[in-house]
Design an enzyme around this catalytic site. Sequence first.
Site, PDB file in Angstrom:
ATOM      1  N   ASP A 166      29.243 -16.131 -39.295  1.00  0.00           N
ATOM      2  CA  ASP A 166      28.618 -16.355 -38.063  1.00  0.00           C
ATOM      3  C   ASP A 166      28.015 -17.380 -38.077  1.00  0.00           C
ATOM      4  OD1 ASP A 166      27.094 -15.194 -35.649  1.00  0.00           O
ATOM      5  OD2 ASP A 166      25.375 -15.921 -36.841  1.00  0.00           O
ATOM      6  N   LYS A 199      27.936 -18.226 -30.598  1.00  0.00           N
ATOM      7  CA  LYS A 199      26.907 -17.579 -29.518  1.00  0.00           C
ATOM      8  C   LYS A 199      26.985 -18.389 -28.490  1.00  0.00           C
ATOM      9  CE  LYS A 199      24.037 -16.053 -33.325  1.00  0.00           C
ATOM     10  NZ  LYS A 199      24.737 -16.724 -34.534  1.00  0.00           N
ATOM     11  N   TYR A 201      22.745 -24.240 -34.344  1.00  0.00           N
ATOM     12  CA  TYR A 201      22.578 -24.256 -35.887  1.00  0.00           C
ATOM     13  C   TYR A 201      22.968 -25.888 -36.231  1.00  0.00           C
ATOM     14  CZ  TYR A 201      22.463 -19.454 -35.793  1.00  0.00           C
ATOM     15  OH  TYR A 201      21.974 -18.031 -35.586  1.00  0.00           O
TER      16      TYR A 201
END
Length: 326
Positions: free
Chosen positions: A51, A82, A56
Amino acid sequence: MALETRRIGTTDIEVSILGFGGAPLGSEALSDPQAIAIAERAYRGGVRYFDTAPLYGHGDSERRIGAVLSQRPRDEFILSTKVGRLLAPAGNGQPPSSAPLIPHYDYSYPAARQSLEESLVRLGLGRVDIALCHDIDTWTHGDAQPDIFEVAARGALPALNDLRSEGVIRAFGLGVNESRVCNQVLDLFDVDCFLLAGRFTLLEQDPLDDLLPRCLDRDVSIIVGGPYNSGMLATDRRERAMYDYRPVDDERWARAQEIRRICDEHGTDIRAAALQYPLQHPAVASVIPGSASLEEVEANFVLMEAPVPAGLWLDLDAAGLVRSLM
């Protein structure tokens, strides 16, 4: 190490019960070779679910994980990323090609599709399997959450639903830090999964009262992020303990030490209990601790294999610390 796999919702997606949380790979403290080595070691050890997110490291996590996965047969792993933030140059006078990227919230329909397209470029891959709408919770947005939720419910979430219908992605859901917004989404959308960070752990079991039973009824899977609650369940040093990415408060630290004491009485590493506890629930498909070093990756493999006596769960429940799932 051969890891068990579990299905996501009613899809044909099978994820390894130990996944890889990609947030630490966005850290500036890691060089590209270091980060890539960490993800590579996880893959070689048997992890088949990764993931990540644009947030990030402002794209670095996606880029670094992609450097590993793009070299592997595409059907051998499951990948989620995401939507909800677009990355754009900081606008500090530098040329766009060299300016640092910063995230901007955008939960609109076109932004969700754009975000996924940009993620694929950073990843160097032709598709992701699971797309998650990121951080539409009160934990992130505070009093603005109702307005954020309305935008996402009219924009990003329908976009992900359409992308699934078009076969661009295979599953969609949320990546959030609270369970309440998951219940909101269940009222409106036919989602496949929720990546719930830090809320179903040795320290917290409130989702047992509402979200998890609903997920079982609806065949919606839970992916447990933050099983160590930002690391506080992985350290016995108070000065290093974090909870929800901040220094831990006295009450939670004391509770964690009581859990640790009972784990010690049963000869069990509290980290092994933290990783294995959520997986006892039938709605949970995977736990995805973040790893910031090769040592942490290695430790997680050992902890997943460590025997945990049934009596531990019973004693933690009897002490009013951790609700038994047995």
